[in-house]
Design an enzyme around this catalytic site. Structure first.
Site, PDB file in Angstrom:
ATOM      1  N   ALA A 187     -18.358  37.150  70.894  1.00  0.00           N
ATOM      2  CA  ALA A 187     -19.311  37.058  72.005  1.00  0.00           C
ATOM      3  C   ALA A 187     -18.930  37.739  73.310  1.00  0.00           C
ATOM      4  O   ALA A 187     -19.818  38.087  74.097  1.00  0.00           O
ATOM      5  CB  ALA A 187     -19.602  35.587  72.282  1.00  0.00           C
ATOM      6  N   ALA A 188     -17.635  37.887  73.631  1.00  0.00           N
ATOM      7  CA  ALA A 188     -17.269  38.365  74.971  1.00  0.00           C
ATOM      8  C   ALA A 188     -17.621  39.846  75.159  1.00  0.00           C
ATOM      9  O   ALA A 188     -17.555  40.602  74.194  1.00  0.00           O
ATOM     10  CB  ALA A 188     -15.772  38.159  75.198  1.00  0.00           C
ATOM     11  N   PRO A 189     -17.987  40.246  76.374  1.00  0.00           N
ATOM     12  CA  PRO A 189     -18.055  39.467  77.614  1.00  0.00           C
ATOM     13  C   PRO A 189     -19.319  38.631  77.754  1.00  0.00           C
ATOM     14  O   PRO A 189     -19.492  37.948  78.759  1.00  0.00           O
ATOM     15  CB  PRO A 189     -17.995  40.536  78.705  1.00  0.00           C
ATOM     16  CG  PRO A 189     -18.625  41.741  78.067  1.00  0.00           C
ATOM     17  CD  PRO A 189     -18.239  41.678  76.611  1.00  0.00           C
ATOM     18  N   GLY A 190     -20.218  38.690  76.775  1.00  0.00           N
ATOM     19  CA  GLY A 190     -21.334  37.753  76.795  1.00  0.00           C
ATOM     20  C   GLY A 190     -22.700  38.371  77.053  1.00  0.00           C
ATOM     21  O   GLY A 190     -23.680  37.640  77.205  1.00  0.00           O
ATOM     22  N   GLU A 214     -15.224  33.541  70.640  1.00  0.00           N
ATOM     23  CA  GLU A 214     -14.465  34.748  71.017  1.00  0.00           C
ATOM     24  C   GLU A 214     -12.999  34.464  70.744  1.00  0.00           C
ATOM     25  O   GLU A 214     -12.479  33.440  71.177  1.00  0.00           O
ATOM     26  CB  GLU A 214     -14.707  35.082  72.494  1.00  0.00           C
ATOM     27  CG  GLU A 214     -13.775  36.119  73.084  1.00  0.00           C
ATOM     28  CD  GLU A 214     -13.824  37.477  72.384  1.00  0.00           C
ATOM     29  OE1 GLU A 214     -14.922  37.998  72.116  1.00  0.00           O
ATOM     30  OE2 GLU A 214     -12.738  38.027  72.092  1.00  0.00           O
ATOM     31  N   CYS A 217     -21.236  49.092  67.546  1.00  0.00           N
ATOM     32  CA  CYS A 217     -21.463  50.295  68.346  1.00  0.00           C
ATOM     33  C   CYS A 217     -20.617  51.435  67.777  1.00  0.00           C
ATOM     34  O   CYS A 217     -20.119  52.275  68.508  1.00  0.00           O
ATOM     35  CB  CYS A 217     -21.222  50.046  69.825  1.00  0.00           C
ATOM     36  SG  CYS A 217     -19.533  49.653  70.249  1.00  0.00           S
TER      37      CYS A 217
HETATM   38  N1  SAM Z   1     -21.510  40.810  72.050  1.00  0.00           N
HETATM   39  C1  SAM Z   1     -20.666  41.176  73.171  1.00  0.00           C
HETATM   40  C2  SAM Z   1     -21.557  41.569  74.338  1.00  0.00           C
HETATM   41  O1  SAM Z   1     -22.675  42.013  74.108  1.00  0.00           O
HETATM   42  O2  SAM Z   1     -21.118  41.413  75.476  1.00  0.00           O
HETATM   43  C3  SAM Z   1     -19.690  42.279  72.788  1.00  0.00           C
HETATM   44  C4  SAM Z   1     -18.853  41.898  71.606  1.00  0.00           C
HETATM   45  S1  SAM Z   1     -17.593  43.078  71.218  1.00  0.00           S
HETATM   46  C5  SAM Z   1     -18.469  44.275  70.359  1.00  0.00           C
HETATM   47  C6  SAM Z   1     -16.723  42.253  69.931  1.00  0.00           C
HETATM   48  C7  SAM Z   1     -15.909  41.068  70.427  1.00  0.00           C
HETATM   49  O3  SAM Z   1     -15.340  40.438  69.290  1.00  0.00           O
HETATM   50  C8  SAM Z   1     -14.761  41.428  71.346  1.00  0.00           C
HETATM   51  O4  SAM Z   1     -14.832  40.669  72.512  1.00  0.00           O
HETATM   52  C9  SAM Z   1     -13.519  41.036  70.538  1.00  0.00           C
HETATM   53  O5  SAM Z   1     -12.461  40.567  71.332  1.00  0.00           O
HETATM   54  C10 SAM Z   1     -14.075  39.947  69.658  1.00  0.00           C
HETATM   55  N2  SAM Z   1     -13.331  39.679  68.411  1.00  0.00           N
HETATM   56  C11 SAM Z   1     -12.441  40.475  67.760  1.00  0.00           C
HETATM   57  N3  SAM Z   1     -12.013  39.877  66.648  1.00  0.00           N
HETATM   58  C12 SAM Z   1     -12.624  38.664  66.586  1.00  0.00           C
HETATM   59  C13 SAM Z   1     -12.560  37.575  65.683  1.00  0.00           C
HETATM   60  N4  SAM Z   1     -11.782  37.611  64.588  1.00  0.00           N
HETATM   61  N5  SAM Z   1     -13.319  36.485  65.940  1.00  0.00           N
HETATM   62  C14 SAM Z   1     -14.107  36.429  67.042  1.00  0.00           C
HETATM   63  N6  SAM Z   1     -14.194  37.436  67.940  1.00  0.00           N
HETATM   64  C15 SAM Z   1     -13.463  38.536  67.719  1.00  0.00           C
END
Ligand code: SAM
Length: 326
Positions: free
Chosen positions: A122-125, A145, A244
């Site tokens: 989810a981060a940064p959300g 996250e 992405c």
């Molecule tokens: N959806 C977010 C937004 O729109 O702001 C961006 C998400 S980013 C593409 C993917 C996120 O997944 C990153 O913050 C990363 O740290 C986290 N991540 C990586 N491995 C993960 C895991 N095993 N479980 C949960 N989150 C994970």
């Protein structure tokens, strides 16, 4: 010396792009990696209304233009980005700076007020907040996250943007499905990826970790996360998978692997994405024919206005067994 900025991009990336993108679109897609895109943002309807936010930004001398396919979205000239980012509208959580393609995800999952929804990475959300706005703050929204620093950024953003009803979990999304089997109506998996859509010809740091090993490592994690998402969703519920990255190994091949493993327990659902720069999932990759149902996937191609995004919507048809831990 060649002054075409796209020559800065890794040659292997450009060769792969040529195999992924249909020939008529290739030159524009390649050129998009050298362009300064407009500043875009989403008006946060949890805290304000569209006309009020437009007036607030106009009072700062900004010139927000509407985006035809999303009433809460605005686009501003690239040179207004600094003022927008520093504005009280952003600081107080009324406007969220967000790429246009990112704003396609939450409407594609289409959560309804009162539902139980999970955002598994989810981060940064940005997309959590968009889901929260579509749910009107009503229902249950859980956001997971795994990276601690990013988890706290997520929590700060949820407070700043008035989405305190979202429950947050600093955990590994790969284990969530086992612990919350068939609990959710909808699950968003915006998977960690090689971030090819973020490549910027002017900034080699954007591809410093990129390569076949990174793509393979991401694909392994994406498969485990997608399996977990499908465990967590109820029968009849939906999972939106997006990345992405443009890489088929992180997109079509992750979806194909998951569908094959689940043997009919999940199916792809057609997606209606309201922009013109889209293509269906690839039919072939590396001389191999891919399953025809991958035509329901969507690859948003990058343009002068938006970055690339891959989306696949899956519906769960029957229960699945839990994957082995690890
Ligand atoms: N959806 C977010 C937004 O729109 O702001 C961006 C998400 S980013 C593409 C993917 C996120 O997944 C990153 O913050 C990363 O740290 C986290 N991540 C990586 N491995 C993960 C895991 N095993 N479980 C949960 N989150 C994970």
């Amino acid at each position: 010396m060649n002054d075409d900025p796209t020559h800065q991009l890794p040659s292997e990336f450009v060769a792969r792009l040529r195999a992924i993108v249909p020939e008529p679109a290739f030159a524009d897609v390649l050129a998009s990696f050298a362009l300064a895109k407009p500043a875009t943002a989403r008006i946060n309807t949890l805290q304000t209304e569209v006309p009020a936010a437009l007036a607030e930004l106009a009072a700062l001398g900004l010139t927000p233009a509407p985006v035809a396919w999303l009433p809460e979205a605005i686009a501003l000239p690239a040179d207004e980005k600094r003022t927008l980012t520093a504005s009280a509208a952003v600081g107080a959580g009324r406007v969220y700076v967000q790429g246009l393609s990112s704003m396609l995800a939450a409407p594609a999952l289409a959560p309804e007020p009162g539902e139980e929804v999970l955002d598994l990475a989810a981060a940064p959300g940005g997309k959590t907040l968009h889901l929260a706005a579509l749910m009107g703050g009503a229902g249950r929204l859980a956001a997971v996250e795994s990276v601690r620093g990013r988890f706290f950024t997520l929590k700060e953003n949820l407070v700043r943007y008035g989405a305190e009803f979202v429950e947050t979990y600093n955990s590994d999304g790969r284990a969530v499905g086992r612990k919350t089997r068939e609990r959710f109506d909808r699950v968003l998996l915006d998977a960690p990826c090689s971030s090819e859509a973020r490549f910027d010809c002017r900034d080699p740091e954007t591809w410093q970790y990129w390569g076949p090993r990174k793509i393979a490592e991401c694909a392994r994690k994406q498969k485990a996360l997608l399996r977990s998402a499908l465990e967590a969703v109820r029968v009849g519920g939906r999972v939106l998978y997006c990345t992405c990255s443009l890489a088929p190994e992180e997109n079509e091949l992750v979806v194909a692997h998951t569908l094959r493993r689940l043997q009919g327990a999940a199916e792809l659902v057609p997606l209606a994405i309201p922009v013109a720069n889209v293509h269906t999932g690839l039919a072939r990759w590396n001389d191999k024919t891919l399953p025809g149902e991958l035509a329901h996937c969507v690859r948003v191609l990058p343009t002068a206005d938006m970055d690339a995004l891959f989306l696949a919507l899956l519906e769960k048809r029957r229960s699945i067994g839990a994957a082995a831990p690890g």
